[in-house]
Design an enzyme around this catalytic site. Sequence first.
Site, PDB file in Angstrom:
ATOM      1  N   LYS A 100       0.771  -0.314   0.098  1.00 14.78           N
ATOM      2  CA  LYS A 100       0.049   0.026  -0.145  1.00 14.78           C
ATOM      3  C   LYS A 100       1.238   1.601  -0.116  1.00 14.78           C
ATOM      4  O   LYS A 100       1.778   0.938   0.646  1.00 14.78           O
ATOM      5  CB  LYS A 100      -1.230   0.106   1.537  1.00 14.78           C
TER       6      LYS A 100
ATOM      7  N   LYS B 265       5.794   2.160  -2.705  1.00  9.95           N
ATOM      8  CA  LYS B 265       5.447   3.698  -3.459  1.00  9.95           C
ATOM      9  C   LYS B 265       5.971   3.998  -4.678  1.00  9.95           C
ATOM     10  O   LYS B 265       5.937   3.150  -5.037  1.00  9.95           O
ATOM     11  CB  LYS B 265       6.497   4.785  -2.528  1.00  9.95           C
TER      12      LYS B 265
END
Length: 430
Positions: free
Chosen positions: A79, A115
Site C-alpha cells: 500500500k 511507493k
Amino acid sequence: MTTLTQRPKKAHKQGMLDNVMRQFDHAADMVGLNPNIRKILEVTNNELVVHFPVRMDNGAVEIFTGYRVQHNNALGPYKGGLRYHPTVDIDAARALAMWMTWKTSLAGLPYGGAKGGIQLNPEKYSQEELQRITRRFTYALGDNIGPELDIPAPDVNTNPQTMAWILDTYMSTKPPAERSTNMHVVTGKPIGAGGSEGRDRATGYGVFLTIKFWAEQKKVALKHKKFIVQGFGNVGYWAAHFLEKEGAIMTAVQDAYGSIVNDEGIPVEKLLEYSKANNGSIQGFSGARTINNSDFFGLDCDVCVPAALGNQITAKNAKKIKAYLIAEGANGPTDVEAEEILLKKGIDIIPDITCNSGGVIGSYFEWLQNKNSEIWQLEEVMAKLEKKMHESFVKVFRTSQERNVDMRTAAFMIAIERLEQAYVQRGIFP
C-alpha cells in the site's frame, strides 16, 4: 521496457533512503531485532521501473520513467501513494516504500508498504496530457498492482482524478465479469467513482489529531497557540483548517512559490480561496508579508507543521527553529542530523509514520467499503479515524516514555516488533 528485480542489499544510499535506513538501524538495534528478519526488512521485495511513450498535444512523443517499489507484504497487500514530481527516482521510491511499511504496521493495518510515481513536473503538461501519461503508466504497471496485491493512492501532485484514471484503465484490462470486483485497486478516488467520504481530509485531520493528542498528554491548550505550515496543499490546508477551529493561529505559510507571514494571524479559509484563484500559489496574499524562504523555519511559533517534501529540516536550519513541537505532515521532512539537534534543544517531534498516517487509515476504510459494497457516512469515517489515530498515538507516546526514547524511535520499534512477530509465527519459506 520494464524490470522487476530485488534491490541488492549493498545498493548506494543517499538522501531520504539514507535517513530511513539509519532510522531503521537505530530502532532495530534498540529492539534486538532477529538478524535474519533484519536482512529481510532492510531490502525491498520488488522494484519496477517502466519507460513508456506518450503522445503530447502537439503530436510529439515524449518518453517518461515511472517507478513502483514494493518493500514488504508480510502483513498484507502493498500500500502506498504515487507522486508526480521531478525528484521521483528509485532511491526516493525505496525510502518512501519503507516508510509505508512502518506506517501501516504501526497503525495496525493489514497492509505492507509500497511507493512510486513518475519523474515529471505536472505544471508543464495539460490535463489531457496528464490523463494520457497516467493511463499509459497504469498500463505499463499491468498486473504488478491489484486490489489484493498492491493498492496505489494519491500523493504529491496526484489527486482523486488521477486515481479515477488509474481505476478506469486497470478495469478496462479485466474481463467484464471481474471489473466490479476491482474497485479497490486504488484508494483516494472521487466519491462518484467509489471513493470514501472524508478521504480528502484524512491525512490533514490526522496531523491535527496527533497535535491535539500530544497537547492533551502535555496538558497544553491549543487555543491561541501559533503554528506555521510548510506546504499548503491538501495535507497542509486541512491540518491548518482543524487547528484554527481548535483556536490556534496560523502565522506563516510556505509553498513552492515562496513564504508569507503575519504575526497577527493568516485566516486559513481566506488563504485557500486566494490560492485557488492564483493557480495554487499563496504569493501576493494581501493579508501577509513576504519573507525569504530561508527565514521560514526560524519564525517565532509554538507548532511547526512541515507538510511538503522530504529533507526540508536539515542541520543547516534546525538550529533556528523556535517551535517546541514539530508535527510531520510530510514523509521524511526531518533528516537524521537535524533531528539530533532538535531533540537536544528539547523540541518534540511527532514522526511522520504516526503524524500523517490518517491518509493510509482513511484509504483502508475506503478499501473496506469497496470490498464489502458498503457506503459509510462522513461522521462514521471521521469517528473511526479518530479512534484509530488515538490508539496509535497513545501507544507511541507511552512507549517513548517507558523505554526512554524519542517518539520516532518508539514508533519504529512498535512497527518493527509487529513485523518480527509475523515472521516468527509464520516462519520463512525455505
